[in-house]
Scaffold this active site. Structure first.
Site, PDB file in Angstrom:
ATOM      1  N   TYR A   1     -11.272  25.683  -5.259  1.00  0.00           N
ATOM      2  CA  TYR A   1     -11.959  24.640  -6.038  1.00  0.00           C
ATOM      3  C   TYR A   1     -13.179  24.150  -5.245  1.00  0.00           C
ATOM      4  O   TYR A   1     -13.054  23.798  -4.078  1.00  0.00           O
ATOM      5  CB  TYR A   1     -10.951  23.508  -6.293  1.00  0.00           C
ATOM      6  CG  TYR A   1     -11.477  22.292  -6.998  1.00  0.00           C
ATOM      7  CD1 TYR A   1     -12.062  22.384  -8.245  1.00  0.00           C
ATOM      8  CD2 TYR A   1     -11.347  21.035  -6.407  1.00  0.00           C
ATOM      9  CE1 TYR A   1     -12.526  21.252  -8.893  1.00  0.00           C
ATOM     10  CE2 TYR A   1     -11.798  19.900  -7.054  1.00  0.00           C
ATOM     11  CZ  TYR A   1     -12.390  20.013  -8.294  1.00  0.00           C
ATOM     12  OH  TYR A   1     -12.842  18.889  -8.931  1.00  0.00           O
ATOM     13  N   ARG A  39       0.825  -1.209   0.000  1.00  0.00           N
ATOM     14  CA  ARG A  39       0.000   0.000   0.000  1.00  0.00           C
ATOM     15  C   ARG A  39       0.867   1.270   0.000  1.00  0.00           C
ATOM     16  O   ARG A  39       0.466   2.319  -0.504  1.00  0.00           O
ATOM     17  CB  ARG A  39      -0.929  -0.004   1.221  1.00  0.00           C
ATOM     18  CG  ARG A  39      -2.058   1.012   1.117  1.00  0.00           C
ATOM     19  CD  ARG A  39      -3.083   0.825   2.227  1.00  0.00           C
ATOM     20  NE  ARG A  39      -2.457   0.854   3.514  1.00  0.00           N
ATOM     21  CZ  ARG A  39      -2.818   0.106   4.556  1.00  0.00           C
ATOM     22  NH1 ARG A  39      -3.823  -0.730   4.452  1.00  0.00           N
ATOM     23  NH2 ARG A  39      -2.183   0.190   5.700  1.00  0.00           N
TER      24      ARG A  39
END
Ligand SMILES: Cc1ncc(COP(=O)(O)O)c(C=O)c1O
Length: 382
Positions: free
Chosen positions: A101, A48
């Site tokens: 954003y 991971r």
């Protein structure tokens, strides 16, 4: 051994048969450790955290950003929210630029507030002193985006970062427009540089990824701990594509920048156009800051049409043939959107004087794009 056992252990590769220009795409959740000591001595023990392609990308991005550490996330939005979460706790206050954003604003409003973080939005046009005047003793972080999403206000990030530092407040900048190439936030004193690699680094409109770049050792530790705690991970194929994009980033940005400016200059002279919001255009808002701090421009800028009905704005967009209608940017293709419907969440209303549009100038010939825009402006004029 029985065949079922032999089938499990056959075909293992220890070491690479040949060295290629790009890293191998190593797929793996399981990482085999060389011996029992390595299980617990800090050796990379699980996929991971990334394997060859992710590590090669992190190295290359550290070079681009001038960073000590890069963390990768499965989207630009995830990079923004992860970095914000990593440095805040209940009771803190965060100042966010009003032009941020929009999904980052949703995160602040819905998630941060739910976990006891106070959020205020500030006008993107304010200077450092006025931004800091809105801080209070609980303020821990200022979130900047420059130029601002959709409306392209430039912030004096270096001045805000310097003023914030004297108050012990961290700064984070969404540098997707600068792509780590045109602007170097960390070199200007910003603590945390974030980009949506989805845009210019990946560059082909087909991969989602985000990065967080830091220099300060304490922040590096916080970001590493946070990525562990939340379990973010990016796929090796995606990291490979991002690295491939990074190889041509400088060349593509040169072309996006030149073509974007050519189109912006032309638009500024058209009778249907009220204003062009392009930081690299002399006379445009924020041009002086751009000139001081940036080494170039990308292909994304804004455009205010002379007042016209929503139906005429739609007719303008529908008349475009080379510009696709799409919300992203940073790929090889030209795109256009209307923006007014996205401005209603802002706390500082700004009258842009007419319909606000956003264009992304891709790698097509700017002459062809101008012909396309001319046709659409004729339709707009009726
Ligand atoms: C300025 C800015 N930051 C962040 C993002 C988020 O990137 P992603 O789509 O990879 O989540 C976008 C996407 O449009 C963006 O425009």
């Amino acid at each position: 051994m029985e065949e079922e056992t032999r089938l499990i252990h056959a075909g293992k590769t220890d070491g690479l048969p040949a060295r290629t220009v790009s890293p191998p795409v190593q797929r793996g959740s399981t990482v085999l450790l060389p011996n029992a000591t390595a299980l617990y001595d800090g050796t990379l023990g699980y996929g991971r955290a990334g394997l060859s392609a992710q590590f090669a990308l992190m190295d290359a991005l550290a070079e681009l950003e001038g960073a000590r550490d890069i963390q990768l996330y499965p989207s630009g939005l995830a990079a923004m929210t992860a970095a914000i979460l990593a440095v805040l706790k209940a009771g803190d206050h965060v100042l966010v630029v009003d032009t941020v954003y929009r999904p980052v604003r949703y995160f602040c409003d819905r998630v941060l507030r739910r976990f006891g973080v106070a959020v205020d939005y500030y006008d993107a046009r304010l200077g450092a002193d006025d931004v800091l005047a809105q801080a209070n003793p609980a303020t821990r972080l200022i979130v900047l985006e420059s130029p601002g999403s959709l409306s392209f206000e430039m912030q004096d990030a270096a001045a805000i970062a310097a003023a914030a530092r004297t108050r012990g407040v961290l700064t984070l900048l969404d540098n997707t427009w600068g792509a780590g190439r045109l602007y170097k936030p960390l070199a200007h004193g910003i603590d945390i540089s974030v980009q949506a690699l989805t845009k210019y680094v990946c560059g082909h409109s087909d991969v989602f990824m985000g990065s967080v770049a830091t220099v300060d050792a304490g922040l590096v530790d916080l970001m590493k701990a946070s990525i562990q705690d939340h379990g973010w991970s990016v796929a090796p194929e995606d990291a490979y594509q991002a690295l491939r994009g990074l190889r041509t980033l400088a060349t593509r940005l040169d072309r996006h920048g030149e073509s974007g400016l050519a189109v912006a200059r032309w638009l500024a002279g058209q009778p249907q156009v009220l204003r062009v919001l392009h930081p690299a255009l002399p006379g445009a808002p924020g041009h002086d800051l751009w000139k001081r701090d940036y080494s170039g421009a990308c292909g994304l800028f804004g455009l205010v049409l002379k007042p016209g009905s929503p139906e005429r704005v739609e007719a303008f967009l529908d008349a475009l043939k080379l510009f696709g209608l799409g919300f992203s940017w940073g790929g090889f293709e030209s795109l256009a959107i209307s923006c007014d419907q996205q401005l209603n969440k802002r706390v500082v209303p700004v009258d842009y004087g007419g319909p606000l549009m956003r264009l992304h100038v891709g790698l097509e010939s700017p002459d062809d794009l101008i012909v396309d825009l001319q046709g659409a402006l004729d339709v707009y004029a009726g």
